[in-house]
Design a protein around this motif. Structure first.
Motif, mmCIF file in Angstrom:
data_model
loop_
_atom_site.group_PDB
_atom_site.id
_atom_site.type_symbol
_atom_site.label_atom_id
_atom_site.label_comp_id
_atom_site.label_asym_id
_atom_site.label_seq_id
_atom_site.Cartn_x
_atom_site.Cartn_y
_atom_site.Cartn_z
ATOM 1 N N ASN A 30 0.869 -1.231 0.033
ATOM 2 C CA ASN A 30 -0.192 0.021 -0.032
ATOM 3 C C ASN A 30 0.894 1.285 -0.071
ATOM 4 N N ILE A 31 1.836 1.114 0.871
ATOM 5 C CA ILE A 31 2.957 2.426 0.828
ATOM 6 C C ILE A 31 3.345 2.585 -0.600
ATOM 7 N N ASP A 32 3.786 1.425 -1.278
ATOM 8 C CA ASP A 32 4.272 1.535 -2.490
ATOM 9 C C ASP A 32 3.236 2.126 -3.466
ATOM 10 N N ASP A 33 2.093 1.634 -3.407
ATOM 11 C CA ASP A 33 0.960 2.458 -4.331
ATOM 12 C C ASP A 33 1.054 3.787 -4.187
ATOM 13 N N CYS A 34 1.224 4.268 -3.115
ATOM 14 C CA CYS A 34 1.149 5.817 -2.802
ATOM 15 C C CYS A 34 2.401 6.489 -3.265
ATOM 16 N N MET A 35 3.478 5.633 -3.519
ATOM 17 C CA MET A 35 4.619 6.383 -4.150
ATOM 18 C C MET A 35 4.907 5.753 -5.535
ATOM 19 N N ASN A 36 3.779 5.825 -6.347
ATOM 20 C CA ASN A 36 3.707 5.802 -7.779
ATOM 21 C C ASN A 36 4.459 4.251 -8.158
ATOM 22 N N ARG A 37 4.226 3.482 -7.083
ATOM 23 C CA ARG A 37 4.602 1.813 -7.521
ATOM 24 C C ARG A 37 6.027 1.756 -7.903
ATOM 25 N N THR A 38 6.824 2.592 -7.408
ATOM 26 C CA THR A 38 8.365 2.416 -7.944
ATOM 27 C C THR A 38 9.371 2.445 -6.775
ATOM 28 N N ALA A 39 9.177 2.343 -5.590
ATOM 29 C CA ALA A 39 9.867 2.742 -4.505
ATOM 30 C C ALA A 39 10.344 1.582 -3.883
ATOM 31 N N PRO A 162 20.864 8.114 5.329
ATOM 32 C CA PRO A 162 20.804 7.848 6.701
ATOM 33 C C PRO A 162 19.638 8.473 7.251
ATOM 34 N N GLY A 163 18.853 7.841 8.273
ATOM 35 C CA GLY A 163 17.527 8.675 9.009
ATOM 36 C C GLY A 163 16.262 8.320 8.080
ATOM 37 N N ASP A 164 16.364 7.723 6.813
ATOM 38 C CA ASP A 164 14.920 7.458 6.303
ATOM 39 C C ASP A 164 14.366 6.489 7.015
ATOM 40 N N ILE A 165 12.897 6.395 6.825
ATOM 41 C CA ILE A 165 12.140 5.525 7.711
ATOM 42 C C ILE A 165 12.324 4.206 7.075
ATOM 43 N N VAL A 166 12.346 3.177 7.543
ATOM 44 C CA VAL A 166 12.411 1.796 6.971
ATOM 45 C C VAL A 166 10.935 1.212 7.274
ATOM 46 N N VAL A 167 10.261 0.471 6.159
ATOM 47 C CA VAL A 167 9.073 -0.303 6.477
ATOM 48 C C VAL A 167 9.507 -1.547 5.713
ATOM 49 N N GLY A 168 9.326 -2.811 6.397
ATOM 50 C CA GLY A 168 9.372 -3.981 5.738
ATOM 51 C C GLY A 168 8.569 -5.041 5.772
ATOM 52 N N ASP A 169 7.946 -5.738 5.034
ATOM 53 C CA ASP A 169 7.198 -7.047 5.519
ATOM 54 C C ASP A 169 7.360 -8.214 4.309
ATOM 55 N N ARG A 170 6.492 -9.250 4.230
ATOM 56 C CA ARG A 170 6.751 -10.233 3.406
ATOM 57 C C ARG A 170 7.039 -9.991 1.959
ATOM 58 N N ASP A 171 6.375 -8.879 1.421
ATOM 59 C CA ASP A 171 6.255 -8.325 0.072
ATOM 60 C C ASP A 171 7.473 -7.490 -0.250
ATOM 61 N N GLY A 172 8.255 -7.093 0.864
ATOM 62 C CA GLY A 172 9.454 -6.367 0.466
ATOM 63 C C GLY A 172 9.717 -5.268 1.663
ATOM 64 N N ILE A 173 10.643 -4.222 1.122
ATOM 65 C CA ILE A 173 11.327 -3.387 1.882
ATOM 66 C C ILE A 173 10.934 -2.058 1.177
ATOM 67 N N ILE A 174 10.574 -1.030 1.932
ATOM 68 C CA ILE A 174 10.459 0.404 1.451
ATOM 69 C C ILE A 174 11.352 1.456 2.180
ATOM 70 N N PHE A 175 11.839 2.495 1.682
ATOM 71 C CA PHE A 175 12.418 3.501 2.389
ATOM 72 C C PHE A 175 11.585 4.879 2.179
ATOM 73 N N ILE A 176 11.267 5.685 3.115
ATOM 74 C CA ILE A 176 10.524 6.909 3.229
ATOM 75 C C ILE A 176 11.530 8.020 3.721
ATOM 76 N N LYS A 177 11.304 9.203 2.998
ATOM 77 C CA LYS A 177 12.100 10.420 3.637
ATOM 78 C C LYS A 177 11.106 10.930 4.657
ATOM 79 N N PRO A 178 11.720 11.366 5.550
ATOM 80 C CA PRO A 178 10.856 11.626 7.113
ATOM 81 C C PRO A 178 10.064 13.042 6.539
ATOM 82 N N GLU A 179 10.461 13.802 5.537
ATOM 83 C CA GLU A 179 9.756 15.100 5.208
ATOM 84 C C GLU A 179 8.414 14.556 4.380
ATOM 85 N N ASP A 180 8.392 13.312 3.861
ATOM 86 C CA ASP A 180 7.391 12.973 3.198
ATOM 87 C C ASP A 180 6.345 12.244 4.170
#
Length: 225
Positions: A30-39, A162-180
């Motif tokens: 769901n996070i990736d869907d909201c990041m244009n499915r490329t993150a 460094p400092g990006d937010i990291v989210v990971g589950d069985r589907d994969g991993i995504i990194f989020i800039k704190p300002e976003d």
């Protein structure tokens, strides 16, 4: 004189815990869907004990099959850090195993991600700290360096600060800039609510409205007999 490719940055700014927690129990898809499915990172970096990961990126860059900088970094970890080891996708040698991961856990690491191999997979599968890796190898690492700690790295095809937010589950991993983070979290919640309504319609009424399908077929002048 700068020693390019061999650098240790002692510390970095970590996002507020409240920002990180916005993504608790949020699905990577769901996070990736909201990041244009490329993150999301490449498909071949997978969980080794089924645990989801959430925290702040602590980055390490190492040469193929070498873990000198990982040893240096272990003493620098702060609680809530997710250790992101950019190993270039090399799979001939493991970068770390049970001993190092156990020590990182004792330092408060929230997870270990390796764009390369681990070893001691059986022990790691029973640990309660999330571990993601590209594969396993019994071959141990060299300890020669160089490498970098807490610099911008490429991990699984994605740029990580460094400092990006990291989210990971069985589907994969995504990194989020704190300002976003705040705006993105709202978008993700909206997607989850939308999908919950769709699921309710499927389960209770056997319907799944998708008017856009026929609209698209008409747009591309598809023959329908």
């Amino acid at each position: 004189m700068k020693n390019i490719g061999c650098r240790v940055v002692s510390d970095f700014k970590r996002p507020a815990k409240e920002l990180v927690e916005l993504f608790r129990d949020k699905q990577v898809a769901n996070i990736d869907d909201c990041m244009n499915r490329t993150a999301a990172v490449m498909y071949d970096i997978n969980p080794y004990n089924g645990s989801d990961v959430l925290g702040t990126a602590f980055t390490i860059k190492v040469p193929a099959g070498d873990n000198l900088m990982v040893h240096k970094a272990m003493d620098m970890i702060k609680p809530g850090d997710v250790v992101v080891i950019a190993a270039g996708g090399e799979t001939e040698r493991a970068i770390l195993g049970e001993l190092m991961i156990t020590y990182m856990r004792s330092k408060g690491a929230a997870g270990i991600l390796v764009d390369g191999c681990i070893r001691d997979a059986s022990a790691i599968s029973n640990m309660d700290i999330p571990v993601f890796a590209k594969g396993t190898s019994p071959n141990g690492p060299y300890k020669n360096g160089p490498g970098e700690i807490n610099t911008i790295v490429c991990f699984g095809g994605q740029v990580v600060h460094p400092g990006d937010i990291v989210v990971g589950d069985r589907d994969g991993i995504i990194f989020i800039k704190p300002e976003d983070a705040e705006e993105l979290a709202k978008d993700v919640i909206a997607v989850q609510e939308k999908e919950a309504k769709i699921m309710e319609g499927i389960v209770t009424k056997g319907i799944y409205p998708r008017p856009w399908v026929d609209q698209k077929l008409e747009e591309i002048n598809c023959e329908i007999g």
